[in-house]
Design a protein around this motif. Structure first.
Motif, PDB file in Angstrom:
ATOM      1  N   GLY A   1       8.624   9.684  -2.744  1.00 32.15           N
ATOM      2  CA  GLY A   1       9.533   8.879  -1.970  1.00 32.15           C
ATOM      3  C   GLY A   1      10.800   8.667  -2.758  1.00 32.15           C
ATOM      4  N   ALA A   2      11.465   7.556  -2.530  1.00 29.74           N
ATOM      5  CA  ALA A   2      12.724   7.305  -3.198  1.00 29.74           C
ATOM      6  C   ALA A   2      12.553   7.173  -4.696  1.00 29.74           C
ATOM      7  N   LYS A   3      11.411   6.627  -5.155  1.00 27.93           N
ATOM      8  CA  LYS A   3      11.194   6.420  -6.578  1.00 27.93           C
ATOM      9  C   LYS A   3      10.006   7.218  -7.075  1.00 27.93           C
ATOM     10  N   GLY A   4       9.667   8.294  -6.392  1.00 26.70           N
ATOM     11  CA  GLY A   4       8.588   9.152  -6.856  1.00 26.70           C
ATOM     12  C   GLY A   4       7.208   8.692  -6.407  1.00 26.70           C
ATOM     13  N   ALA A   5       7.125   7.650  -5.539  1.00 23.69           N
ATOM     14  CA  ALA A   5       5.832   7.154  -5.081  1.00 23.69           C
ATOM     15  C   ALA A   5       5.272   8.074  -4.008  1.00 23.69           C
ATOM     16  N   ALA A   6       3.951   8.172  -3.953  1.00 22.37           N
ATOM     17  CA  ALA A   6       3.307   9.008  -2.946  1.00 22.37           C
ATOM     18  C   ALA A   6       3.452   8.362  -1.572  1.00 22.37           C
ATOM     19  N   ALA A   7       3.563   9.187  -0.535  1.00 17.35           N
ATOM     20  CA  ALA A   7       3.686   8.666   0.822  1.00 17.35           C
ATOM     21  C   ALA A   7       2.402   7.938   1.207  1.00 17.35           C
ATOM     22  N   PRO A   8       2.498   6.764   1.865  1.00 14.50           N
ATOM     23  CA  PRO A   8       1.293   6.020   2.248  1.00 14.50           C
ATOM     24  C   PRO A   8       0.532   6.718   3.373  1.00 14.50           C
ATOM     25  N   LYS A   9      -0.733   6.410   3.487  1.00 17.85           N
ATOM     26  CA  LYS A   9      -1.560   6.961   4.564  1.00 17.85           C
ATOM     27  C   LYS A   9      -1.386   6.113   5.818  1.00 17.85           C
ATOM     28  N   PRO A  10      -1.657   6.681   6.996  1.00 22.18           N
ATOM     29  CA  PRO A  10      -1.511   5.905   8.233  1.00 22.18           C
ATOM     30  C   PRO A  10      -2.268   4.583   8.208  1.00 22.18           C
TER      31      PRO A  10
ATOM     32  N   ASN B   1      12.017   6.016   2.716  1.00 28.57           N
ATOM     33  CA  ASN B   1      11.421   7.224   2.137  1.00 28.57           C
ATOM     34  C   ASN B   1       9.931   7.064   1.868  1.00 28.57           C
ATOM     35  N   SER B   2       9.294   6.135   2.551  1.00 28.91           N
ATOM     36  CA  SER B   2       7.858   5.935   2.334  1.00 28.91           C
ATOM     37  C   SER B   2       7.106   5.918   3.659  1.00 28.91           C
ATOM     38  N   SER B   3       6.990   4.743   4.289  1.00 28.10           N
ATOM     39  CA  SER B   3       6.195   4.640   5.518  1.00 28.10           C
ATOM     40  C   SER B   3       6.911   5.145   6.768  1.00 28.10           C
ATOM     41  N   LEU B   4       8.235   5.042   6.803  1.00 25.33           N
ATOM     42  CA  LEU B   4       8.965   5.466   8.002  1.00 25.33           C
ATOM     43  C   LEU B   4       8.799   6.959   8.288  1.00 25.33           C
ATOM     44  N   PRO B   5       8.898   7.850   7.282  1.00 27.95           N
ATOM     45  CA  PRO B   5       8.653   9.272   7.557  1.00 27.95           C
ATOM     46  C   PRO B   5       7.226   9.552   8.044  1.00 27.95           C
ATOM     47  N   VAL B   6       6.265   8.738   7.605  1.00 26.39           N
ATOM     48  CA  VAL B   6       4.875   8.930   8.052  1.00 26.39           C
ATOM     49  C   VAL B   6       4.766   8.620   9.542  1.00 26.39           C
ATOM     50  N   LEU B   7       5.356   7.515   9.966  1.00 32.44           N
ATOM     51  CA  LEU B   7       5.325   7.180  11.392  1.00 32.44           C
ATOM     52  C   LEU B   7       6.111   8.196  12.206  1.00 32.44           C
TER      53      LEU B   7
ATOM     54  N   LEU C   1       3.651  16.302   4.550  1.00 38.54           N
ATOM     55  CA  LEU C   1       4.362  15.177   3.948  1.00 38.54           C
ATOM     56  C   LEU C   1       3.634  14.604   2.737  1.00 38.54           C
ATOM     57  N   VAL C   2       2.316  14.527   2.825  1.00 36.78           N
ATOM     58  CA  VAL C   2       1.543  13.894   1.749  1.00 36.78           C
ATOM     59  C   VAL C   2       0.946  14.903   0.772  1.00 36.78           C
ATOM     60  N   ALA C   3       1.049  16.209   1.078  1.00 35.12           N
ATOM     61  CA  ALA C   3       0.481  17.225   0.187  1.00 35.12           C
ATOM     62  C   ALA C   3       1.281  17.308  -1.103  1.00 35.12           C
ATOM     63  N   PRO C   4       0.636  17.718  -2.206  1.00 40.40           N
ATOM     64  CA  PRO C   4       1.370  17.882  -3.473  1.00 40.40           C
ATOM     65  C   PRO C   4       2.449  18.932  -3.340  1.00 40.40           C
ATOM     66  N   LYS C   5       3.592  18.669  -3.929  1.00 43.94           N
ATOM     67  CA  LYS C   5       4.708  19.602  -3.909  1.00 43.94           C
ATOM     68  C   LYS C   5       5.104  19.951  -5.338  1.00 43.94           C
ATOM     69  N   PRO C   6       5.585  21.186  -5.584  1.00 47.17           N
ATOM     70  CA  PRO C   6       6.014  21.546  -6.947  1.00 47.17           C
ATOM     71  C   PRO C   6       7.264  20.794  -7.349  1.00 47.17           C
ATOM     72  N   THR C   7       7.251  20.253  -8.538  1.00 45.92           N
ATOM     73  CA  THR C   7       8.417  19.590  -9.091  1.00 45.92           C
ATOM     74  C   THR C   7       8.853  20.306 -10.349  1.00 45.92           C
ATOM     75  N   PRO C   8      10.166  20.449 -10.573  1.00 47.73           N
ATOM     76  CA  PRO C   8      10.635  21.216 -11.739  1.00 47.73           C
ATOM     77  C   PRO C   8      10.342  20.527 -13.057  1.00 47.73           C
ATOM     78  N   THR C   9       9.852  21.289 -14.036  1.00 46.52           N
ATOM     79  CA  THR C   9       9.650  20.779 -15.383  1.00 46.52           C
ATOM     80  C   THR C   9      10.253  21.764 -16.363  1.00 46.52           C
ATOM     81  N   SER C  10      10.786  21.281 -17.443  1.00 48.50           N
ATOM     82  CA  SER C  10      11.439  22.138 -18.427  1.00 48.50           C
ATOM     83  C   SER C  10      10.425  23.014 -19.147  1.00 48.50           C
ATOM     84  N   LYS C  11      10.810  24.277 -19.390  1.00 48.12           N
ATOM     85  CA  LYS C  11       9.950  25.199 -20.143  1.00 48.12           C
ATOM     86  C   LYS C  11       9.948  24.799 -21.615  1.00 48.12           C
ATOM     87  N   LYS C  12       8.764  24.811 -22.233  1.00 48.94           N
ATOM     88  CA  LYS C  12       8.647  24.466 -23.632  1.00 48.94           C
ATOM     89  C   LYS C  12       8.434  25.690 -24.505  1.00 48.94           C
TER      90      LYS C  12
END
Length: 217
Positions: free
Chosen positions: A86-95, A154-160, A204-215
């Motif tokens: 969501g807006a702060k990286g929180a997972a989308a809530p369930k219905p 960016n949390s419950s409204l997209p779910v509804l 909407l609630v499935a895990p999505k790839p997020t970019p991470t720096s190569k080490k």
């Protein structure tokens, strides 16, 4: 014999003035030195040319490609699994974590009740059910309005919104609580079909790839 006559010349040559007899031995030695210098120069030129050919055929651009690889490596990113943020990286809530108030802004009776019942079947909690407030009554021309507090954007409204994808989304900064309103408009016919809404909700609630720096660099 004069003292200035070189020995062994039998007195045939006399050294007078600043002129001296030329020696054949020195001429030969000078030619030999010149030949050696020319040979060394020729070998140097051949060696330089050979190195240039080797550089061409073995890839002399290694330094440039290595630099490019390092630059790409330094700025490269790789995907890693993470929750839908969501807006702060929180997972989308369930219905089941969302309470929905259903209001009818049309002249057709019974829409709020039937829509609320369907949303309940789909796992949402139901709050108030009835006619829309004066600010919306008979003023919603589209399929509906989804209204919630600013924190729901960016949390419950997209779910509804997965249940009525054509509805307009709005937030009210002065609104308190976490409940959402579904205000049915004149263009409403039915909620989004359950297969379609389930698919949208899963995405909407499935895990999505997020970019991470190569080490590895």
């Amino acid at each position: 014999m004069s003292m200035l006559t070189p020995p062994g010349m039998g007195g045939k040559y006399k050294i007078t003035g600043d002129k001296y007899p030329r020696m054949r031995q020195r001429r030969r030695r000078g030619r030999l030195v010149a030949a050696v210098v020319a040979s060394v120069a020729a070998l140097a030129i051949i060696a330089w040319g050979t190195l240039q050919l080797i550089d061409v055929f073995t890839g002399g651009g290694k330094k440039a490609s290595a630099a490019g690889t390092k630059a790409d490596c330094g700025s490269g990113v790789s995907p890693s699994a993470g929750p839908s943020a969501g807006a702060k990286g929180a997972a989308a809530p369930k219905p089941g974590q969302i309470t929905v108030n259903v209001y009818n802004a049309t002249t057709r009776s019974g829409l709020a009740k039937s829509t609320a019942d369907e949303l309940k079947k789909r796992g949402f909690k139901i709050g108030d059910v009835g006619n829309a407030a004066k600010a919306f009554d008979k003023k919603v021309k589209g399929t509906g309005v989804l209204l919630g507090p600013a924190s729901s954007l960016n949390s419950s409204l997209p779910v509804l919104a997965t249940q009525l994808s054509t509805a307009e989304r709005r937030t009210d900064a002065a609104r308190k609580g976490a409940d959402l309103d579904l205000i049915i408009g004149d263009g409403f016919k039915t909620l989004t079909t359950k297969p379609a809404s389930d698919k949208a909700l899963a995405a909407l609630v499935a895990p999505k790839p997020t970019p991470t720096s190569k080490k590895s660099c």
